[in-house]
Structures are given as structure tokens and as C-alpha cells.
Design an enzyme around this catalytic site. Structure first.
Site, mmCIF file in Angstrom:
data_model
loop_
_atom_site.group_PDB
_atom_site.id
_atom_site.type_symbol
_atom_site.label_atom_id
_atom_site.label_comp_id
_atom_site.label_asym_id
_atom_site.label_seq_id
_atom_site.Cartn_x
_atom_site.Cartn_y
_atom_site.Cartn_z
ATOM 1 C CG HIS A 209 -1.890 -1.041 1.279
ATOM 2 N ND1 HIS A 209 -2.884 -1.139 0.347
ATOM 3 C CD2 HIS A 209 -2.054 -2.095 2.105
ATOM 4 C CE1 HIS A 209 -3.628 -2.192 0.614
ATOM 5 N NE2 HIS A 209 -3.139 -2.790 1.675
ATOM 6 C CB CYS A 505 -1.413 -2.080 -16.469
ATOM 7 S SG CYS A 505 -2.125 -3.647 -15.974
HETATM 8 C C1 PEP Z 1 -1.146 -6.092 -11.007
HETATM 9 O O1 PEP Z 1 -1.419 -7.109 -10.368
HETATM 10 O O2 PEP Z 1 -0.017 -5.831 -11.470
HETATM 11 C C2 PEP Z 1 -2.190 -5.081 -11.245
HETATM 12 C C3 PEP Z 1 -1.963 -4.030 -12.010
HETATM 13 O O3 PEP Z 1 -3.374 -5.256 -10.598
HETATM 14 P P1 PEP Z 1 -3.627 -4.851 -9.059
HETATM 15 O O4 PEP Z 1 -2.399 -4.158 -8.564
HETATM 16 O O5 PEP Z 1 -4.828 -3.981 -9.080
HETATM 17 O O6 PEP Z 1 -3.848 -6.200 -8.452
#
Ligand code: PEP
Ligand code: MG
Length: 574
Positions: A209, A505
Site C-alpha cells: 500500500h 500496467c
Molecule cells: C497487477 O497485479 O499488477 C495489477 C496491475 O493489478 P492490481 O495491482 O490492481 O492487483
């Protein structure tokens, strides 16, 4: 205990309170740089939960009762005052709700009963909070989520009784570098970027976080920095959120120099604009990670949205948002990029994002259980309404969003999702690659899908068998891990073979140096929180595609992430 309004449940709390003024006077500590930028200032450590001394025999119950009740009143007043000063409405709601908890008549009554039964003030407050905590947990669902907020009230009230510093984000009255064991979501929403210059935590990993929030707010941050809590309050330090170095005992003049340089760097980056390109013009789309349309308000120049985390619309609610509400939320984002790229992720619930209304059973290993697309196995209706709402929003604004599912694991799941989404009117369908099995079968997934987007946060967690919130395992979760980069490389090759886009992403895309490695591997887009865009754009613009490809080979061949990072950094263009 009375229910209060919804706010996110804090995660693990900080360690017990430590003393002040100790630790290394000068030196360098090393952690993981997770949010780029440099900052310098005086350290202020976040006090941890107070430890209660052994119970004392009470000679004057009236005095103990006065102490206990005054502590609760002080906490309620403090929290309410902080709510009034809060930077945004979300933070204000969290603090107000906690203030009501501290002032709750039932909590007060239980405290009185405890003192009448012979407890001292500290133990009376502690036991009263424990009693109501049990009740909240037993009520389950939305109530259970409030338990961690009551813990925070307990910590503050016990500290007030004992005359210890207030736990939580300190307020020394001047800008400071915040040093903490770790931060909970409730701590992080109350951070004031005007006074916190940088974050340094002993625990936490690149996907914790702390890291995600720091990047979202553009705050330099170093996590997994052993020894950080040993730095004495007031010590001048310089923190580098790119390299993970924390210089201690630097002196006020050096700190001023670091601040001047950092400000000049920020001005230079603020002037950067245009699409993502290497120095020789190879395009790499720069996209935004958002939780709602309000995240688009900062005026950051990007080519679209690469990850719209729709679960934020669902979090903290008793019922799923209705069709109309969803249409409006998706339309608001689509309208912000008319004709541009918007990638919408379907609901990613489960593990750290529990949604009580789904009625999912408790699981021994939630991260390995019913989460992401798998929720559609038990609640297909929720996914269908969401797909319908996305299709309707697209029709209403005449756009063609890209829609992807989280946690897709097999080619069969990808095919089934593609059929389902297309049947409901979605025309561009993809999947997040977050599970190693999906990365290894990327070519199969792409038979039925139009694109892939690699979620490096979860892909690290599952490839390295390391909980993404686990600070002790931060080295395994380092996105420079050659094993992770090899999985990315495999997905990109599969995409190239059929001419379909493969982006990243996860948080890896927000590291400017690593972004150039990802470009060299061949990813077609990089999606990140808004404050990271300028530095990534600039890093790409300083290198040719051939340089990025050479850097990618260096990183893939390295034995470990630190070696990979240092070897690529050595090739930094002048
Ligand atoms: C990931 O797992 O890299 C992602 C972008 O999704 P989240 O962080 O929302 O799980
Ligand atoms: Mg994920």
C-alpha cells in the site's frame, strides 16, 4: 457499538513504540526505491502502538475513570479536528467515523464498568475496545471491517492515558521525512503531501500500500529499508526513491542542496509533454492507472487509460452498484478520452479487496482462491451486469473501450471471457497476465483475445510464491527480477507473432529505468499512476530503441535484480 460510515480497513499496524534520538548519526541505509524522486529533511518517526504496562492495583477509582474518559474525549476531539483539516473528503470521512467511535456512549459505558470492576485507566480502555472489537468481528461483513479502525482508536486512547506520543502520522509542525515500520491504508489516506517530503519504511514491498500510494501522490519512497526506525527523530536525511538510498546525518546545507536539485528536476519534468517515444521515434504508449474519473483531474498528459480499476466503485458497499450507476461511472472515464484508448478492467475482487455483498466464503488461502475473474464462477450475474454497463456506456459515447479480465489463468478461461464479453457488445477483449500459467500460454490466450496487459504486481506474487504485501520478501517482489522479465518477454513475443498489443500496467511500468527495459523487451504500452508519467516519458526519450533492447538483454541475463538495475543504470546516456 454504533456503526459508522464506510472507510477502508487498515492493514498491519506499526511496531511497538520506540524511543527517540538513537541510531546512526551518519551513514547510508539501503532499501528499495519504489517511488522515484529525491527529498531531504528532518526525520519524524511514526510512533507505534503503545505497550500497556502490567495492571496496577487501583487506589483511586475516580481518578482512573477520569483519566480513561478524558483519554477517549481527547482522541475523539483530535480525530474530529484532523477531519476538518483533511485534504480530501475521503480522508475526512475516515477520520470523522473514527472520532464517532471514540465518542461512542457504549464504549464509554464499558470503560466505566471496567474501572468499577477494579481496572486501571489504561486496561479499562484497552479491555473496552477489545470487547467491542469482538462484537464487530462477530457481526461480520461491513461491521468486521471496522475492527481495525477501532484498534487505531484504542492505540490513541491508551497512548493518551500513558502520556505517550500519539500513534499514527506525526505532526511536528514542519515538513519532514516520515519514517515508519509500515503504513496502513488508513494512515496513508491521511498523509498530507504538503508536509511529508518522503516516506521511508522498514517493511513493505514494491507492491505494498505504501508504495502504491506514494507513487499515486508523487512522493519519493523507500521501502524494506532495514534500520530506518533506528534513525533518531530530527536527524537530517536525504532519501532517493529511485535508488533506494537513504543518507543520514547530512546536515542542513546538504539537505537544502538536495531540495534545490529535486525542485529543478520536477520543473524540468513538468515541462515534458507528448506521446511516449524513444529518441529514434519508436512509440510506446503512455497510459494512466486510475480508480475513477476523479483520478483524471490532475492535468497530466497521457495517451489514455491503461488500467481502470473498476473495483473502487464496488468497495465498501453492502450492495453492488446498479446498472445505471455503473454506466455513469464508465461513461465519465470514456468521455475524458474521446477517440483515445481506455482499458477497463472488470471487477477484481477477493484477497485484499473483499466485497461483502458477493457472499464469498472465507478461504484459508484467499490469494489462491476465488478472486478476479474466478468470482464469475460463483456470481456470474455481477460480471454480466458489469459487461452490459460497459457496453452501454461505450454506445452512449460512441467509443470502443478495451475490456480485460483480471486473474485469467488458462486459455479456456480467456476464450470463455471473450465469448461472454463479445455477446454482450464489447468489441475489444483482453486479459491481464498475472498468473505464470497465463504468461507461459500467452500465444494460446491471444487466439481468442485482442490484447494482453501484464499485471507485474500479481505476476511477481505468483511467480515468486511471495505475498505481495510481505515486506520481508521484498527482494523476491522486485520487478527487476530476471525471472519476471523473462515472463514479460514471452508474452511480448506471443503478441508480436500475431500483431496484437501487449502492455504492462503493474507498478513496474512506473520505474523510469525499468520502463526502458520493458520497451526494449517490446511492450507496446506502459500504464502507471499520473505522477510517474513525465519521468518515464523522459527516460524513453533519452534512449534509442537499440539502447533499450541492449538494456533488456543485460537485465534478462543478470543473476539478480540489484545486479540488473546497476548494470542498466551504468549504461545511462550522458
Ligand atoms: C497487477 O497485479 O499488477 C495489477 C496491475 O493489478 P492490481 O495491482 O490492481 O492487483
Ligand atoms: Mg493484480
Amino acid at each position: 457499538m454504533a456503526e459508522t460510515s464506510g472507510f477502508p480497513a487498515p492493514g498491519t499496524g506499526p511496531s511497538p513504540a520506540t524511543g527517540t534520538e538513537r541510531g546512526p548519526a551518519t551513514g547510508t541505509l539501503r532499501g528499495l526505491g519504489v517511488s522515484p524522486g529525491r527529498a531531504a529533511g528532518r526525520v519524524c518517526r511514526m510512533a507505534g502502538p503503545p505497550r500497556l504496562p502490567d495492571p496496577i492495583a487501583v487506589a483511586d477509582p475516580a481518578r482512573e475513570l477520569g483519566l480513561a474518559l478524558r483519554a477517549l474525549e481527547t482522541v475523539a476531539a483530535e480525530l474530529s479536528a484532523r477531519a476538518k483539516k483533511a485534504a480530501d473528503s475521503e480522508a475526512a470521512a475516515i477520520l470523522d467515523a473514527q472520532s464517532f467511535m471514540a465518542a461512542d456512549p457504549e464504549l464509554r459505558q464499558t470503560t466505566e464498568e471496567n474501572v468499577a470492576a477494579g481496572m486501571d485507566a489504561g486496561h479499562a480502555v484497552d479491555a473496552a475496545c477489545a470487547h467491542h472489537r469482538e462484537a464487530l468481528l462477530a457481526a461480520g461483513g461491513h461491521f468486521a471491517e471496522r475492527a481495525a479502525d477501532l484498534d487505531d482508536v484504542r492505540n490513541r486512547a491508551v497512548a493518551a492515558v500513558l502520556g505517550l506520543p500519539v500513534p499514527g502520522i506525526p505532526d511536528p509542525g514542519h515538513p519532514f521525512v516520515l519514517v515508519a515500520e509500515d503504513l496502513s491504508p488508513a494512515d496513508t489516506v491521511t498523509l498530507d503531501p504538503g508536509t511529508v517530503l518522503a516516506l521511508v519504511t522498514e517493511r513493505g514491498g514494491p507492491t505494498s500500500h505504501t508504495a502504491i500510494l506514494a507513487r499515486a501522490r508523487g512522493l519519493p519512497a523507500v521501502v524494506a529499508c532495514r534500520g530506518a526506525m533506528e534513525i533518531g527523530d530530527g536527524t537530517w536525511v536525504a532519501a532517493d526513491g529511485t535508488t533506494g538510498r537513504v543518507e543520514t546525518g547530512i546536515g542542513e546545507e546538504t539537505a537544502a542542496g538536495v531540495r534545490r536539485e529535486a525542485a529543478a528536476e520536477r520543473r524540468r519534468l513538468a515541462a515534458s509533454s507528448g506521446p511516449g517515444r524513444t529518441s529514434d521515434g519508436h512509440p510506446v504508449e503512455l497510459l494512466l492507472n486510475i480508480g475513477s474519473a476523479t483520478d483524471l483531474g490532475g492535468g497530466v498528459e497521457a495517451e489514455g487509460v491503461g488500467l481502470f480499476r473498476t473495483e473502487f466503485l464496488f468497495l465498501g458497499r453492502r450492495d453492488a452498484p446498479g446498472f445505471e450507476e455503473q454506466v455513469a461511472a464508465y461513461e465519465a472515464v470514456l468521455r475524458a478520452f474521446p477517440g483515445g484508448k481506455v482499458v477497463i478492467r472488470t471487477l477484481d475482487a477477493g484477497t485484499d479487496k473483499p466485497l461483502p455483498f458477493l457472499g464469498l466464503p472465507e478461504e484459508p488461502n484467499p490469494a489462491l482462491g476465488v478472486r478476479g475473474l474466478r468470482v464469475g464462477r460463483v456470481r456470474p450475474d455481477v460480471l454480466d451486469v458489469q459487461l452490459d454497463a460497459i457496453a452501454e456506456a461505450a454506445r452512449a459515447c460512441g467509443s470502443r473501450p478495451w475490456v480485460m479480465a483480471p486473474m485469467v489463468t488458462t486459455a479456456a478461461e480467456a476464450a470463455a471471457f471473450a465469448v461472454r464479453a463479445r455477446e454482450r457488445g464489447v468489441t475489444r477483449v483482453g486479459a491481464m497476465v498475472e498468473v505464470p500459467a497465463a504468461a507461459l500460454c500467452a500465444d494460446r490466450l491471444l487466439r481468442d483475445l485482442d490484447f494482453l496487459s501484464i499485471g507485474t504486481n500479481d505476476l511477481s506474487q505468483y511467480a515468486f510464491a511471495a505475498d505481495r504485501q510481505h515486506g520481508e520478501l521484498a527482494d523476491l517482489l522486485d520487478p527487476w527480477q530476471p525471472g519476471l522479465l523473462r515472463l514479460v518477454g514471452g508474452c511480448v513475443r506471443a503478441g508480436r507473432a500475431v500483431g496484437k498489443p501487449v502492455g504492462v500496467c503493474g507498478e513496474a511500468a512506473a520505474d523510469p529505468l525499468l520502463a526502458t527495459v520493458l520497451a526494449g523487451l517490446g511492450v507496446t504500452s506502459l500504464s502507471m499512476s499520473a505522477p510517474a508519467v513525465a519521468a518515464v516519458r523522459e527516460a524513453l526519450a533519452r534512449r534509442s530503441l537499440a539502447r533499450c533492447e541492449a538494456d533488456a538483454r543485460i537485465a534478462l541475463d543478470a543473476d539478480d535484480p540489484a545486479v540488473a538495475r546497476e548494470a542498466v543504470a551504468r549504461e545511462e546516456p550522458a
